[in-house]
Scaffold this active site. Structure first.
Site, PDB file in Angstrom:
ATOM      1  N   GLU A  46      -9.108   0.031  12.414  1.00  0.00           N
ATOM      2  CA  GLU A  46      -7.855   0.727  12.066  1.00  0.00           C
ATOM      3  C   GLU A  46      -6.664  -0.216  12.191  1.00  0.00           C
ATOM      4  O   GLU A  46      -6.665  -1.115  13.031  1.00  0.00           O
ATOM      5  CB  GLU A  46      -7.645   1.903  13.042  1.00  0.00           C
ATOM      6  CG  GLU A  46      -7.968   3.252  12.443  1.00  0.00           C
ATOM      7  CD  GLU A  46      -6.907   3.764  11.474  1.00  0.00           C
ATOM      8  OE1 GLU A  46      -6.244   2.944  10.795  1.00  0.00           O
ATOM      9  OE2 GLU A  46      -6.754   4.998  11.389  1.00  0.00           O
ATOM     10  N   ASP A  47      -5.649   0.038  11.393  1.00  0.00           N
ATOM     11  CA  ASP A  47      -4.405  -0.732  11.513  1.00  0.00           C
ATOM     12  C   ASP A  47      -3.617  -0.312  12.751  1.00  0.00           C
ATOM     13  O   ASP A  47      -3.145  -1.130  13.522  1.00  0.00           O
ATOM     14  CB  ASP A  47      -3.545  -0.577  10.250  1.00  0.00           C
ATOM     15  CG  ASP A  47      -3.335   0.882   9.845  1.00  0.00           C
ATOM     16  OD1 ASP A  47      -3.925   1.796  10.460  1.00  0.00           O
ATOM     17  OD2 ASP A  47      -2.573   1.116   8.889  1.00  0.00           O
ATOM     18  N   ASP A  91      -1.843   6.125  16.429  1.00  0.00           N
ATOM     19  CA  ASP A  91      -0.572   6.729  16.826  1.00  0.00           C
ATOM     20  C   ASP A  91      -0.903   7.934  17.716  1.00  0.00           C
ATOM     21  O   ASP A  91      -1.092   7.779  18.912  1.00  0.00           O
ATOM     22  CB  ASP A  91       0.165   7.097  15.527  1.00  0.00           C
ATOM     23  CG  ASP A  91       1.554   7.647  15.746  1.00  0.00           C
ATOM     24  OD1 ASP A  91       2.142   7.382  16.790  1.00  0.00           O
ATOM     25  OD2 ASP A  91       2.052   8.354  14.848  1.00  0.00           O
ATOM     26  N   PHE A  93       8.434   2.896  14.602  1.00  0.00           N
ATOM     27  CA  PHE A  93       7.784   2.760  13.302  1.00  0.00           C
ATOM     28  C   PHE A  93       7.707   1.287  12.907  1.00  0.00           C
ATOM     29  O   PHE A  93       8.708   0.573  12.942  1.00  0.00           O
ATOM     30  CB  PHE A  93       8.549   3.552  12.248  1.00  0.00           C
ATOM     31  CG  PHE A  93       7.809   3.632  10.951  1.00  0.00           C
ATOM     32  CD1 PHE A  93       6.740   4.498  10.799  1.00  0.00           C
ATOM     33  CD2 PHE A  93       8.169   2.820   9.881  1.00  0.00           C
ATOM     34  CE1 PHE A  93       6.039   4.557   9.604  1.00  0.00           C
ATOM     35  CE2 PHE A  93       7.471   2.881   8.677  1.00  0.00           C
ATOM     36  CZ  PHE A  93       6.406   3.753   8.547  1.00  0.00           C
ATOM     37  N   ARG A 118       3.161  -3.634   2.745  1.00  0.00           N
ATOM     38  CA  ARG A 118       1.814  -3.906   3.268  1.00  0.00           C
ATOM     39  C   ARG A 118       1.506  -5.401   3.270  1.00  0.00           C
ATOM     40  O   ARG A 118       0.706  -5.872   4.072  1.00  0.00           O
ATOM     41  CB  ARG A 118       0.750  -3.193   2.416  1.00  0.00           C
ATOM     42  CG  ARG A 118       0.787  -1.683   2.511  1.00  0.00           C
ATOM     43  CD  ARG A 118      -0.479  -1.105   1.879  1.00  0.00           C
ATOM     44  NE  ARG A 118      -0.369   0.323   1.603  1.00  0.00           N
ATOM     45  CZ  ARG A 118      -0.579   1.281   2.510  1.00  0.00           C
ATOM     46  NH1 ARG A 118      -0.893   0.958   3.738  1.00  0.00           N
ATOM     47  NH2 ARG A 118      -0.467   2.548   2.175  1.00  0.00           N
TER      48      ARG A 118
HETATM   49  P1  5GP Z   1      -2.733   9.134  13.988  1.00  0.00           P
HETATM   50  O1  5GP Z   1      -3.732  10.031  13.377  1.00  0.00           O
HETATM   51  O2  5GP Z   1      -3.283   8.183  15.029  1.00  0.00           O
HETATM   52  O3  5GP Z   1      -1.520   9.870  14.501  1.00  0.00           O
HETATM   53  O4  5GP Z   1      -2.110   8.311  12.817  1.00  0.00           O
HETATM   54  C1  5GP Z   1      -2.631   7.144  12.392  1.00  0.00           C
HETATM   55  C2  5GP Z   1      -2.077   6.811  11.035  1.00  0.00           C
HETATM   56  O5  5GP Z   1      -0.663   7.110  10.931  1.00  0.00           O
HETATM   57  C3  5GP Z   1      -2.180   5.333  10.821  1.00  0.00           C
HETATM   58  O6  5GP Z   1      -3.429   4.964  10.304  1.00  0.00           O
HETATM   59  C4  5GP Z   1      -1.029   5.065   9.880  1.00  0.00           C
HETATM   60  O7  5GP Z   1      -1.452   5.321   8.575  1.00  0.00           O
HETATM   61  C5  5GP Z   1       0.015   6.086  10.270  1.00  0.00           C
HETATM   62  N1  5GP Z   1       1.017   5.497  11.199  1.00  0.00           N
HETATM   63  C6  5GP Z   1       1.194   5.819  12.497  1.00  0.00           C
HETATM   64  N2  5GP Z   1       2.186   5.091  13.050  1.00  0.00           N
HETATM   65  C7  5GP Z   1       2.651   4.274  12.068  1.00  0.00           C
HETATM   66  C8  5GP Z   1       3.674   3.242  12.028  1.00  0.00           C
HETATM   67  O8  5GP Z   1       4.382   2.915  12.997  1.00  0.00           O
HETATM   68  N3  5GP Z   1       3.841   2.614  10.841  1.00  0.00           N
HETATM   69  C9  5GP Z   1       3.111   2.918   9.736  1.00  0.00           C
HETATM   70  N4  5GP Z   1       3.368   2.229   8.627  1.00  0.00           N
HETATM   71  N5  5GP Z   1       2.137   3.876   9.735  1.00  0.00           N
HETATM   72  C10 5GP Z   1       1.910   4.529  10.895  1.00  0.00           C
HETATM   73 MG    MG Z   2      -4.197   3.973   8.703  1.00  0.00          MG
END
Ligand code: 5GP
Ligand code: MG
Length: 180
Positions: free
Chosen positions: A105-106, A109, A158, A171
């Site tokens: 995963e990138d 959150d 963010f 990206r």
């Molecule tokens: P989660 O399900 O863990 O809340 O969300 C994960 C997804 O939310 C990540 O794979 C990404 O796509 C998006 N996301 C969460 N935080 C960020 C951030 O700081 N920047 C960006 N560009 N995407 C985020």
């Molecule tokens: Mg993602």
């Protein structure tokens, strides 16, 4: 190559958080750590599109050993908060039964996306499942699951770059940038 300190995407300005050099050095370390555990296991790296496309490419090369590389695409979590469901847009094409899977995963959150996906994955009877995320926001985590490999922990801000977008832009930035 020196990257800009400030970048603009759409209406917002972002400042450099991790340079390309720092990013790549950390990914190399993560690759070596994975190598220790998986070098003789022919693991499947499962990148989560779109954000993890660059990290997956760099991490698998840093791993440097025999492995498979595949991708899945899950729906954006934001529109699905009420249902608690994470829809799969592009599913698994690899057979993961009895295989060692490393989900790439990138950023994690709240953890919702990966928490949901883990239950889907476990039904396919992999030999093991590990999570590797380039970034983690520890203060934002709401869904618990083991995250085995973490590039950097960052504040609840963010960020863009190195695969991460702001409304599909940014990206391809080489470093990680945070919202100013
Ligand atoms: P989660 O399900 O863990 O809340 O969300 C994960 C997804 O939310 C990540 O794979 C990404 O796509 C998006 N996301 C969460 N935080 C960020 C951030 O700081 N920047 C960006 N560009 N995407 C985020
Ligand atoms: Mg993602």
């Amino acid at each position: 190559m020196t990257e800009p300190q400030i970048v603009n995407a759409h209406d917002l300005s972002f400042e450099l958080m991790f340079s390309e050099e720092k990013v790549l050095a950390r990914v190399e370390e993560m690759g070596r750590t994975l190598h220790e555990k998986y070098h003789d296991k022919n693991p499947i790296f499962l990148g989560v599109l779109n954000g993890a496309f660059i990290f997956t490419a760099d991490l698998t090369r840093a791993f440097g050993e025999q492995c498979e590389v595949s991708f899945i695409k899950l729906s954006s979590y934001s529109g699905l908060e009420s249902t608690g469901e994470v829809a799969t847009l592009i599913g698994l094409t690899s057979d993961v039964e009895n295989r060692h899977v490393i989900v790439v995963e990138d950023i994690i959150d709240t953890g919702k996306t990966m928490h949901e996906f883990l239950s889907t994955l476990r039904k396919m009877n992999p030999a093991s499942v590990a999570f590797a995320t380039f970034l983690l926001k520890p203060d934002a985590i709401k869904y618990e699951f083991p995250i085995d490999y973490i590039g950097f922990e960052i504040p609840n801000k963010f960020v863009i770059g190195y695969g991460l977008d702001y409304n599909e832009l940014a990206r391809n930035l080489r470093g990680i940038y945070q919202l100013k």
